[in-house]
Design an enzyme around this catalytic site. Structure first.
Site, PDB file in Angstrom:
ATOM      1  N   ARG A 152      -6.442   4.897  -6.753  1.00  0.00           N
ATOM      2  CA  ARG A 152      -6.272   6.337  -6.932  1.00  0.00           C
ATOM      3  C   ARG A 152      -6.439   6.742  -8.394  1.00  0.00           C
ATOM      4  O   ARG A 152      -7.118   7.722  -8.714  1.00  0.00           O
ATOM      5  CB  ARG A 152      -4.903   6.763  -6.401  1.00  0.00           C
TER       6      ARG A 152
ATOM      7  N   ILE B  95       0.865  -1.170   0.000  1.00  0.00           N
ATOM      8  CA  ILE B  95       0.000   0.000   0.000  1.00  0.00           C
ATOM      9  C   ILE B  95       0.909   1.230   0.000  1.00  0.00           C
ATOM     10  O   ILE B  95       2.033   1.181   0.489  1.00  0.00           O
ATOM     11  CB  ILE B  95      -0.979   0.029   1.201  1.00  0.00           C
ATOM     12  N   ASP B  96       0.419   2.300  -0.599  1.00  0.00           N
ATOM     13  CA  ASP B  96       1.247   3.488  -0.790  1.00  0.00           C
ATOM     14  C   ASP B  96       1.655   4.115   0.543  1.00  0.00           C
ATOM     15  O   ASP B  96       1.017   3.900   1.579  1.00  0.00           O
ATOM     16  CB  ASP B  96       0.493   4.531  -1.629  1.00  0.00           C
ATOM     17  N   LYS B  97       2.689   4.911   0.478  1.00  0.00           N
ATOM     18  CA  LYS B  97       3.230   5.575   1.670  1.00  0.00           C
ATOM     19  C   LYS B  97       2.143   6.278   2.473  1.00  0.00           C
ATOM     20  O   LYS B  97       2.051   6.117   3.696  1.00  0.00           O
ATOM     21  CB  LYS B  97       4.310   6.579   1.254  1.00  0.00           C
TER      22      LYS B  97
END
Length: 307
Positions: A240, A139-141
């Site tokens: 996103r 999962i993204d930062k």
């Protein structure tokens, strides 16, 4: 490392052929191809799916690279374990934490903390081939929530297979701009992969890879909508990029969102709240949940006027 030359006795995908002719696994063969170590009839090939013809000359010329190790973190950051045993760890990743080392984040990532503090994390920190030990999905930062980490190579392999076969389920909550009127909808739009020169994933019917996202509208007030989102595929930035593509960018998204947001933001309002998998040893399905972090709650209070 010495170069190896082969005259192909059969045609096919270059990554499959390279793996069959050398001691490389298929994933290692794909990394070698993307690194520019492979040529066919004198032309460097950078796509693992390239189709080589029978009789072509394949040259594998690896470049000896400096052996890397996973650096010890400068500061100790306690990880929030939702569940942990000898095979898997379910972590509620805080917003702002990078999952694995990358340029600019060599010693402050989830993997570094696991090597430093998790005695059950049974990987070799000097293994320069497995650059993301234990990480079977990401999962993204600036996305918060649940992440499954394999605790050993065998569990890692089984979980990766589970993901490929569609038995690994991830569900997110996303707060988006716009009045989403459909209660349930599906986004089917192929996505390109972001890279160092093109940071965004883009919808491309010809060059993109299959990407499917399922959404359910939970609430809206005409300005923002709260969605429950599940992944059928797992492309980089998929949620996103998909939501921005259909006109509903995620609140606070610095890359795909609006550039004129006036409220103080700490990243996209996206939270991995549910994770369901089959345990690699017991073969029993396990489902986990993680509550929203304070940042996401504050955005809900701001837009919906609740206390």
């Amino acid at each position: 490392m010495e170069s190896q030359k082969f005259v192909l006795e059969e045609g096919g995908r270059i990554d499959v052929l390279l793996a069959s002719l050398t001691k490389l696994s298929r994933s290692q063969a794909q990394k070698a191809i993307k690194s520019g170590f492979v040529s066919v009839d004198g032309k460097v090939i950078d796509s693992p799916s390239f189709k080589a013809q029978k009789g072509a000359v394949l040259l594998y010329a690896p470049v000896e690279q400096e052996k890397k190790t996973f650096a010890a973190p400068e500061n100790s950051v306690p990880l929030s374990f939702v569940y942990k045993d000898k095979d898997i760890a379910i972590i509620n990743k805080p917003r702002g934490m990078v999952v694995h080392p990358a340029p600019g984040h060599e010693n402050d990532t989830l993997v570094n903390y696991l090597f430093a503090d998790d005695k059950d994390f049974d990987f070799d920190k000097d293994d320069s081939v497995n650059v993301r030990p234990g990480i079977v999905h990401r999962i993204d930062k600036d996305t918060s929530g649940l992440l499954c980490v394999a605790q050993n190579p065998q569990a890692e392999s089984l979980l990766q297979q589970e993901i490929r076969e569609g038995d690994f389920h991830r569900t997110y909550l996303a707060l988006v701009y716009g009045n989403v009127k459909d209660h349930k909808f599906r986004i089917d739009a192929p996505l390109t992969r972001p890279n160092h020169t093109e940071r965004k994933a883009k919808v491309d019917l010809y060059k993109g890879r299959e990407a499917i996202t399922h959404c359910v509208t939970l609430a809206n007030n005409g300005k923002v909508s709260l969605l429950r989102v599940s992944l059928e595929t797992g492309r980089t930035h998929q949620i996103r990029a998909h939501l921005a593509y259909i006109g509903y960018p995620i609140v606070g998204d610095p890359l795909y969102g609006r550039g004129n947001e006036k409220i103080a933001l700490q990243g996209q309002a996206l939270h991995a709240f549910s994770l369901s998998l089959i345990h690699p040893r017991t073969m029993k399905r396990m489902t986990f949940y993680a509550p929203l972090d304070e940042y996401f709650k504050s955005l809900l209070r701001y837009f919906y006027g609740t206390k």
